[in-house]
Scaffold this active site. Structure first.
Site, mmCIF file in Angstrom:
data_model
loop_
_atom_site.group_PDB
_atom_site.id
_atom_site.type_symbol
_atom_site.label_atom_id
_atom_site.label_comp_id
_atom_site.label_asym_id
_atom_site.label_seq_id
_atom_site.Cartn_x
_atom_site.Cartn_y
_atom_site.Cartn_z
ATOM 1 N N THR A 40 0.734 -0.889 0.229
ATOM 2 C CA THR A 40 0.267 0.273 0.126
ATOM 3 C C THR A 40 1.092 1.777 -0.179
ATOM 4 O O THR A 40 1.925 1.152 0.604
ATOM 5 C CB THR A 40 -0.908 0.282 1.427
ATOM 6 N N LYS A 83 -15.045 17.263 11.291
ATOM 7 C CA LYS A 83 -15.812 17.538 12.614
ATOM 8 C C LYS A 83 -16.345 19.178 13.364
ATOM 9 O O LYS A 83 -15.452 19.109 13.978
ATOM 10 C CB LYS A 83 -15.623 16.064 13.391
ATOM 11 N N GLU A 141 -5.767 -3.540 -1.193
ATOM 12 C CA GLU A 141 -5.926 -4.698 -0.897
ATOM 13 C C GLU A 141 -7.465 -4.872 -1.532
ATOM 14 O O GLU A 141 -8.187 -5.814 -1.296
ATOM 15 C CB GLU A 141 -7.059 -4.436 0.818
HETATM 16 P P1 AMP Z 1 -3.962 2.745 -3.179
HETATM 17 O O1 AMP Z 1 -4.346 1.404 -2.058
HETATM 18 O O2 AMP Z 1 -2.841 3.293 -2.756
HETATM 19 O O3 AMP Z 1 -4.740 2.765 -4.239
HETATM 20 O O4 AMP Z 1 -5.417 4.153 -2.088
HETATM 21 C C1 AMP Z 1 -6.546 3.836 -2.152
HETATM 22 C C2 AMP Z 1 -7.923 4.729 -1.145
HETATM 23 O O5 AMP Z 1 -7.691 5.802 -2.631
HETATM 24 C C3 AMP Z 1 -8.748 4.321 -0.983
HETATM 25 O O6 AMP Z 1 -8.736 3.501 0.215
HETATM 26 C C4 AMP Z 1 -9.025 5.544 -1.264
HETATM 27 O O7 AMP Z 1 -9.256 6.682 -0.197
HETATM 28 C C5 AMP Z 1 -8.537 6.117 -2.077
HETATM 29 N N1 AMP Z 1 -9.485 6.017 -3.705
HETATM 30 C C6 AMP Z 1 -8.484 5.281 -4.771
HETATM 31 N N2 AMP Z 1 -9.718 5.595 -5.562
HETATM 32 C C7 AMP Z 1 -10.811 7.098 -5.726
HETATM 33 C C8 AMP Z 1 -11.738 7.965 -6.310
HETATM 34 N N3 AMP Z 1 -12.616 7.121 -7.188
HETATM 35 N N4 AMP Z 1 -12.528 8.633 -5.440
HETATM 36 C C9 AMP Z 1 -11.540 8.925 -3.917
HETATM 37 N N5 AMP Z 1 -10.958 8.624 -3.584
HETATM 38 C C10 AMP Z 1 -9.912 7.110 -4.132
#
Ligand code: AMP
Length: 538
Positions: free
Chosen positions: A180, A435, A326
Site C-alpha cells: 500500500t 468534525k 487490498e
Molecule cells: P491505494 O491502496 O494506495 O490505491 O489507496 C486506496 C485509497 O485511495 C482508497 O481507500 C481511497 O481513499 C482512495 N481512492 C481510490 N480511488 C478513489 C476515488 N475514485 N475517489 C476517491 N478516493 C479514491
C-alpha cells in the site's frame, strides 16, 4: 446431483499462452528513455516472456519466491508481469517514487530474491543497494548501453535460450504482490493469487467496467508499480488489445503525442495526470487529433465533476472508478445505469462524479455505529467490501487484522454514502473527515467544488483545530498559472452550493499541494503545517 464440469485452474499462464496463439499480430509500443518508440508484436512478447520464465526457473527460482521489479511502464515490464508468475514466482513491483529507505524496507519485508531493474533506474538502486540484499540483479538495457559489471544482463534471459514447459500452477498460488502507498504508517503488503488476478481481469473487461476488447489500444499511465497498473496489463493481454506504454515520459505533451500517434482508445491514471492533460488541451486545442470518445479511467483519488465536464467538451470520456491495493484494485466503476436514462445537466454530472457501482462479485455496505447505513445517498458510513479479489489479510503482519470483520468484510477506512441506485460516493478517508460542532463535513465535496472555479488548479480542504467547534475546514488552494484570487471570492463561489457551516474559515494560497508517491494529497503534512492556524472567529 453432482455437476459434471472440469476443474480448470484460473491462472495467468492460460492468458499468456492464449495471447501467443490467438493474437500474435497485436502490437506493443513502448516509449523509451530517449523518447523513441520501441515496437514489437505479441508473438515476440510471448516468446520472450516464456524465455524469461525458463531462465528464472534455471536460476533456481522456487514456487512462491518473490522477484522484484523496479521499472517504468514498457514491454520488458510486461514480460516480467507474465514470466515471473508463470515460473511459479511472485511478481513484486517496487514503487520507484518512494524514499530509498522505504524501498529497501519493502524489499526486505517481502523477502525478494531477485531484482529486475531498468538501466535508467540504476542510480536509484544505488541509493538502497546496501540496505536490500538481492541474490541477483538483472538490468534491462533500455538505453542500449552495456550493462555495468556486477549485474546480469536481462537480454540474456529474455532474448536467448530455450523456453520450457510452464509448470503446472494452481489457481490459489501467489502470483503478485504490492505494498500500500499509505499516507501514514509503514506500507503493508498484499499478495494476489492467480485466481484473483484472472477474475479481476474478466470483470474489468466487461462493457460496464472498462469495456476493454481486442479492438482497443490501451495506454496505462498509472504506473505498473501502482497496484499492477490497476490490472490493465493482464486485462489487455487477455483480450489481445494493442498496448502503448509511456515509459518514463509521463508529462502531458508526451502522453498526448502518444495518444495521437497510436490513436489510443482507452487510458488510465490518477486525477493529477488528467489535470495536466486538460491544461495542455485547453492551451493548444487544435494541436492533437485524438481518437474521439477515448475513455479515461480515473481513480486513486476523486475525479472532480468539473474535470468530467471539461473532458466531455473535448469528446473524451472519463470513467470514474474506486479501488485500493487490498482490492486488486478495481472494485467499483461509474457508468450511467439504464434506470437513470432521464438524467441530464447538473444531476447527470453529479451522478457521474460518484465512484460508481460495485463490479460483479464485489459486495459493499456502509457501516455506522448503529449498523448498516440505508442506501439513501445521505447517510455516511465506513465502506466495507468483500469478494473474490479482496485481500483477506496482509503479508506477514498481524497488527492490522482488525480490518477484517468476523464475517469476512474488509473495512476500507473510506467514508461513503450509497444511493438508492447503488452508487458509492466517497466523502472522505476516515482520518480526513472534518468534525465541526458534532457535524461531519466532507473535504472531498469542498475540494471538488473548488476545482470547478475557473482560477483554481486544485485545492485540499483540511481540518484545523478550533476552540469552540473542535475543528473547522481550511482550504489550501493552488491557483492556475498567472491567476490571482481572494479568499472572499472563493467563499462567495462556494456559498450557494453548501450549508453555511461547511464553508471554509480560511483560504490559504500555496504553490503546490504535497503528494504521496501515487499522487494522493498528503493531508497529514498540510494539517501539520497549518496546526496553529487561527480562523477569523477563533
Ligand atoms: P491505494 O491502496 O494506495 O490505491 O489507496 C486506496 C485509497 O485511495 C482508497 O481507500 C481511497 O481513499 C482512495 N481512492 C481510490 N480511488 C478513489 C476515488 N475514485 N475517489 C476517491 N478516493 C479514491
Amino acid at each position: 446431483m453432482r455437476a459434471t464440469m472440469m476443474k480448470f485452474p484460473l491462472t495467468l499462464a492460460h492468458i499468456l499462452e492464449r495471447a501467443g496463439k490467438l493474437f500474435p499480430g497485436s502490437e506493443i509500443v513502448s516509449r523509451l528513455p530517449d523518447k523513441s518508440l520501441h515496437r514489437y508484436r505479441y508473438a515476440e512478447f510471448h516468446r520472450r516472456a516464456r524465455l524469461l520464465a525458463a531462465a528464472l526457473a534455471r536460476m533456481g527460482l522456487k514456487r512462491g519466491e518473490r522477484v522484484a521489479t523496479l521499472m517504468w511502464n514498457h514491454y520488458a515490464h510486461l514480460e516480467a508481469y507474465f514470466a515471473i508468475p508463470c515460473a511459479g514466482g511472485v511478481l513484486h513491483t517496487l514503487n520507484l517514487r518512494l524514499h530509498p529507505d522505504d524501498i529497501a524496507y519493502i524489499a526486505n519485508h517481502a523477502g525478494d530474491r531477485f531484482l529486475i531493474v531498468d538501466d535508467v533506474l540504476l542510480p536509484l538502486y544505488d541509493k538502497f543497494r546496501a540496505a536490500a540484499k538481492f541474490e541477483k540483479v538483472f538490468v534491462v538495457p533500455l538505453t542500449g548501453a552495456a550493462v555495468p559489471s556486477g549485474f546480469e544482463d536481462y537480454e540474456r534471459l529474455a532474448g536467448r535460450g530455450r523456453p520450457r514447459q510452464i509448470p503446472r500452477l494452481r489457481e490459489e498460488d501467489a502470483a503478485g504482490m504490492c505494498y500500500t502507498s499509505g499516507t501514514t504508517g509503514r506500507p503493508k503488503g498484499v499478495v494476489y493469487s492467480h485466481r484473483a488476478l484472472v477474475l479481476h481481469s474478466l470483470a474489468s473487461a466487461l462493457p460496464d467496467v472498462m469495456g476493454m476488447g481486442n479492438h482497443d489500444t490501451v495506454t496505462p499511465v498509472v504506473p505498473m508499480f501502482h497496484v499492477n497498473a490497476w490490472g490493465i496489463p493482464f486485462t489487455a493481454v487477455m483480450v489481445g488489445a494493442k498496448l502503448a506504454f509511456p515509459g518514463p515520459h509521463l508529462d502531458a505533451v508526451n502522453l498526448l503525442d502518444l495518444y495521437q500517434s497510436e490513436q489510443v482508445t482507452l487510458t488510465a491514471g490518477v486525477p493529477t495526470i488528467w489535470a495536466g492533460i486538460l491544461q495542455a488541451l485547453e492551451n493548444e486545442p487544435s494541436r492533437w487529433q485524438l481518437k474521439p470518445g477515448m475513455r479515461m479511467v480515473v481513480g486513486g483519488a476523486a475525479a472532480p465533476e468539473a474535470m468530467i465536464r471539461a473532458f466531455d467538451r473535448h469528446h473524451l470520456r472519463v470513467l470514474h472508478g474506486w479501488g485500493m491495493t487490498e482490492t486488486t484494485p478495481v472494485a467499483s466503476v461509474n457508468y450511467v445505469k439504464r434506470e437513470l436514462g432521464g438524467l441530464a445537466g447538473e444531476a447527470l454530472y453529479a451522478q457521474r462524479a460518484k465512484q460508481g457501482v460495485p463490479l460483479p462479485f464485489v459486495e459493499v455496505r456502509a457501516m455506522t455505529p448503529d449498523g448498516e447505513a440505508p442506501w439513501d445517498g445521505r447517510t455516511m458510513g465506513e465502506l466495507e467490501v468483500r469478494g473474490p479479489w479482496i485481500a483477506s489479510s496482509y503479508h506477514d503482519l498481524d497488527a492490522e487484522s482488525d480490518k477484517w470483520s468476523e464475517d469476512g468484510w474488509f473495512r476500507t477506512g473510506d467514508i461513503v454514502t450509497i444511493d438508492v441506485h447503488g452508487y458509492i460516493k466517497i466523502t472522505d478517508r476516515s482520518k480526513d473527515l472534518i468534525k465541526s460542532g458534532g457535524e461531519w463535513i466532507s473535504s472531498v465535496d469542498l475540494e471538488n467544488a473548488l476545482a470547478g472555479h475557473p482560477k483554481v488548479a486544485e485545492a485540499a480542504v483540511i481540518a484545523v483545530p478550533h476552540p469552540k467547534w473542535d475543528e473547522r475546514p481550511l482550504a489550501v488552494v493552488v491557483l492556475k498559472p498567472g491567476q490571482s484570487a481572494t479568499a472572499e471570492e472563493l467563499r462567495e463561489y462556494l456559498a450557494p452550493k453548501f450549508a453555511r457551516y461547511w464553508l471554509p474559515d480560511g483560504f490559504e494560497f500555496v504553490p503546490e499541494i504535497p503528494r504521496t508517491s501515487t499522487g494522493k494529497m498528503l493531508k497529514a503534512k498540510l494539517r501539520e503545517q497549518f496546526r496553529n492556524y487561527k480562523s477569523r472567529d477563533g
